[in-house]
Scaffold this active site. Structure first.
Site, PDB file in Angstrom:
ATOM      1  N   GLU A 160      16.528  18.922   8.189  1.00  0.00           N
ATOM      2  CA  GLU A 160      16.294  20.262   7.630  1.00  0.00           C
ATOM      3  C   GLU A 160      17.020  20.527   6.315  1.00  0.00           C
ATOM      4  OE1 GLU A 160      17.027  22.953  10.921  1.00  0.00           O
ATOM      5  OE2 GLU A 160      15.593  21.911  12.193  1.00  0.00           O
ATOM      6  N   ASN A 201      13.960  14.693   8.296  1.00  0.00           N
ATOM      7  CA  ASN A 201      13.179  15.460   9.261  1.00  0.00           C
ATOM      8  C   ASN A 201      13.256  16.941   8.878  1.00  0.00           C
ATOM      9  OD1 ASN A 201      11.899  15.474  11.928  1.00  0.00           O
ATOM     10  ND2 ASN A 201      13.779  16.412  12.719  1.00  0.00           N
ATOM     11  N   HIS A 237       7.062  22.588  14.966  1.00  0.00           N
ATOM     12  CA  HIS A 237       7.306  23.788  15.787  1.00  0.00           C
ATOM     13  C   HIS A 237       6.269  24.834  15.372  1.00  0.00           C
ATOM     14  CE1 HIS A 237      10.866  22.288  17.714  1.00  0.00           C
ATOM     15  NE2 HIS A 237      11.418  21.994  16.547  1.00  0.00           N
ATOM     16  N   GLU A 266       9.034  16.988  16.817  1.00  0.00           N
ATOM     17  CA  GLU A 266       9.552  18.034  17.718  1.00  0.00           C
ATOM     18  C   GLU A 266       8.433  18.995  18.118  1.00  0.00           C
ATOM     19  OE1 GLU A 266      13.065  19.965  16.144  1.00  0.00           O
ATOM     20  OE2 GLU A 266      13.817  18.102  15.269  1.00  0.00           O
ATOM     21  N   ASP A 268       6.011  21.548  19.496  1.00  0.00           N
ATOM     22  CA  ASP A 268       5.744  22.543  20.542  1.00  0.00           C
ATOM     23  C   ASP A 268       4.898  23.647  19.923  1.00  0.00           C
ATOM     24  OD1 ASP A 268       7.820  23.894  19.155  1.00  0.00           O
ATOM     25  OD2 ASP A 268       9.264  23.665  20.792  1.00  0.00           O
TER      26      ASP A 268
HETATM   27  O1  9MR Z   1      16.581  21.902  21.404  1.00  0.00           O
HETATM   28  C1  9MR Z   1      17.790  22.228  20.759  1.00  0.00           C
HETATM   29  C2  9MR Z   1      18.442  23.390  21.493  1.00  0.00           C
HETATM   30  O2  9MR Z   1      18.803  23.021  22.797  1.00  0.00           O
HETATM   31  C3  9MR Z   1      19.636  23.855  20.724  1.00  0.00           C
HETATM   32  O3  9MR Z   1      20.164  25.020  21.326  1.00  0.00           O
HETATM   33  C4  9MR Z   1      19.255  24.144  19.291  1.00  0.00           C
HETATM   34  C5  9MR Z   1      20.427  24.603  18.472  1.00  0.00           C
HETATM   35  O4  9MR Z   1      20.124  24.653  17.135  1.00  0.00           O
HETATM   36  O5  9MR Z   1      18.685  22.969  18.713  1.00  0.00           O
HETATM   37  C6  9MR Z   1      17.526  22.614  19.329  1.00  0.00           C
HETATM   38  O6  9MR Z   1      16.867  21.595  18.649  1.00  0.00           O
HETATM   39  C7  9MR Z   1      16.535  21.832  17.288  1.00  0.00           C
HETATM   40  C8  9MR Z   1      16.523  20.489  16.600  1.00  0.00           C
HETATM   41  O7  9MR Z   1      17.756  19.873  16.755  1.00  0.00           O
HETATM   42  C9  9MR Z   1      16.176  20.626  15.130  1.00  0.00           C
HETATM   43  N1  9MR Z   1      14.973  21.332  14.926  1.00  0.00           N
HETATM   44  C10 9MR Z   1      14.852  22.620  15.621  1.00  0.00           C
HETATM   45  C11 9MR Z   1      15.142  22.433  17.101  1.00  0.00           C
HETATM   46  C12 9MR Z   1      14.962  23.743  17.844  1.00  0.00           C
HETATM   47  O8  9MR Z   1      15.927  24.668  17.465  1.00  0.00           O
END
Ligand code: 9MR
Length: 461
Positions: A160, A201, A237, A266, A268
């Protein structure tokens, strides 16, 4: 002495009977191929994120282990998990996910080495001058990537890095080091683990637009400078209310044309709750469309969904009132999206659950210091009776069965066998046997990932 030769009429009768049996007895139903197997037949993988606290949920772990051929730790390889204090590294939870993947012959996407979020305060608020922050970053990447060396197929090295308008995000790394932090991280990762494919990513880069233009220009310039970059991750997402990414396939292709792999990392697809049949049908179409976009681009190597069940989705806690984003519902039942994925991957619709020959429910009923009691229910999900069965599974840790009931229990190393008792060896179609055991353990008491009955993999029930 030779056995008497059967007469011609007898042979004809035997043949006719065999033919009759072949015609009227249905063949044992072959298990439906999984999403992972369907993707593999297309030269791709189909993966799921997971997280350590979920690994004690046996039915969840069973599907995670059987349906996917890649997994990604959702949290346990991030900076706050791996180097919470400067120079103090902790890999236990990342190792747990890698070990699970190895037991299930899955690949692992490592996630993630350098990110502005889930970054410990000692890094983000440390006020380090550029030289020191650069060496902190290089040391982190080198130490973590060296620890997991050879065990990961991909690394999300930088996560990011962009704002929505395609400019660089104002993270502590960018503020202090400028965009050179990205090349530094990639070089350090390559030196530490030359076999892992190195990715950048981001989210909202799935379609054409300002943010993906930013990523495109970065990747182009990294390639031109000879910086080691192998792939670009498109998080995916998505939300029904914001529309499908604009020209996703074209976008994936322009990156592939730069000479990198691309992956959906990722995925969803959330919606405003409550879910209804119309929204779930649109969601199914979108899952299918993302999959088709990936399959249309030869360098699109695979798809990862951000966990597979609504039970463990991150969405409801971050977007209140939204959810239902994944292909399995909160009870681990496939939704329309699941069959849409199967179909898009070249398979046929079908819930592998009901067609699997057997189902196993594994439940830790009580647990104390060094021991526990587990109840195991074995169900014949086939259409014909099972006469005599052996249930096999492997403990993930050092659990040892000390006493068992309703079956003959034995254990060699981690491998456990429960052979039917005299009174429960016949399982009619749909019938169950309840068995159980006491065991000792030290450390964590994770549930076995997979179970087999007479050598055939069972579904969690
Ligand atoms: O799935 C992850 C969640 O359990 C955490 O609380 C969160 C914290 O930022 O991160 C989530 O995963 C993220 C991923 O690492 C990067 N892209 C966005 C994802 C969803 O927030």
């Amino acid at each position: 002495m030779l056995p008497p030769r059967p007469s011609q009429p007898l042979l004809a009768l035997v043949f006719a009977l065999a033919l009759l049996v072949a015609l009227v007895v249905p063949p044992a139903q072959a298990a439906e191929p999984t999403l992972g197997e369907l993707a593999a037949a297309k030269g791709r993988y189909f993966g799921s994120a997971t997280d350590n606290p979920e690994l004690t949920d046996a039915p969840y772990v069973a599907i995670l282990g059987s349906e996917f051929n890649s997994i990604t730790p959702g949290n346990s390889m991030k900076w706050d998990a791996t180097e919470p204090q400067r120079g103090q590294f902790s890999f236990a939870r990342g190792d747990e996910v890698v070990a699970l993947a190895q037991r299930n012959s899955q690949r692992v996407r490592g996630h993630t080495l350098v990110w502005h979020s889930q970054l410990p305060g000692w890094v983000s608020n440390g006020g380090f001058p550029a030289t020191e922050l650069r060496s902190i970053l290089q040391n982190h990447v080198t130490t973590v990537a060296t620890h997991f060396k050879g065990k990961l197929a991909h690394w999300d090295v930088v996560n990011e890095p962009f704002n929505e308008d395609g400019t660089f995000r104002d993270s502590v790394f960018y503020r202090t080091l400028g965009q050179s932090y990205i090349a530094d991280a990639l070089r350090a990762a390559r030196a530490a683990d030359p076999a892992a494919k190195l990715y950048i990513n981001d989210y909202n880069t799935d379609g054409l637009g300002a943010k993906s233009d930013g990523m495109y220009n970065l990747v182009k310039s990294l390639k031109a400078q000879g910086v080691p970059i192998d792939g670009v991750g498109f998080q995916g997402h998505l939300a029904l209310q914001y529309g499908f990414p604009y020209k996703m396939q074209e976008n994936l292709r322009r990156f592939a044309d730069l000479g990198v792999d691309v992956a959906i990392t990722e995925l969803d697809i959330r919606m405003n709750l409550p879910a209804d049949a119309t929204k779930l049908a649109t969601q199914a179409t979108w899952y299918s469309d993302v999959t088709k976009a990936c399959l249309a681009v030869s360098r699109c190597v695979g798809i990862t969904i951000w966990d597979y069940t609504d039970k463990y989705s991150w969405i409801p806690s971050v977007f209140p009132g939204e959810g239902a984003a994944l292909p399995y519902d909160e009870n681990l039942r496939p939704k329309p999206a699941y069959n849409a994925l199967r179909t898009a991957l070249g398979g046929t619709p079908g819930d592998p659950g009901p067609t699997a020959a057997c189902a196993v429910a594994y439940k830790v009923e009580s647990q104390w210091n060094a021991g526990f009691t587990a109840a195991v229910t074995v169900t014949n999900r086939g259409t014909t009776p099972i006469n005599g069965w052996r249930l096999t599974f492997a403990f993930p840790g050092d659990q040892k069965v000390t006493q068992g009931w309703n079956a003959g229990w034995s254990q060699t190393g981690r491998d456990v066998t429960a052979a039917n008792a005299s009174w429960n060896g016949t399982l009619a179609a749909g019938a169950s046997a309840s068995i159980g055991f006491n065991a000792s353990y030290t450390g964590t008491n994770a549930a076995p990932a997979t179970f087999a009955l007479n050598g055939t993999a069972c579904r969690a029930s």
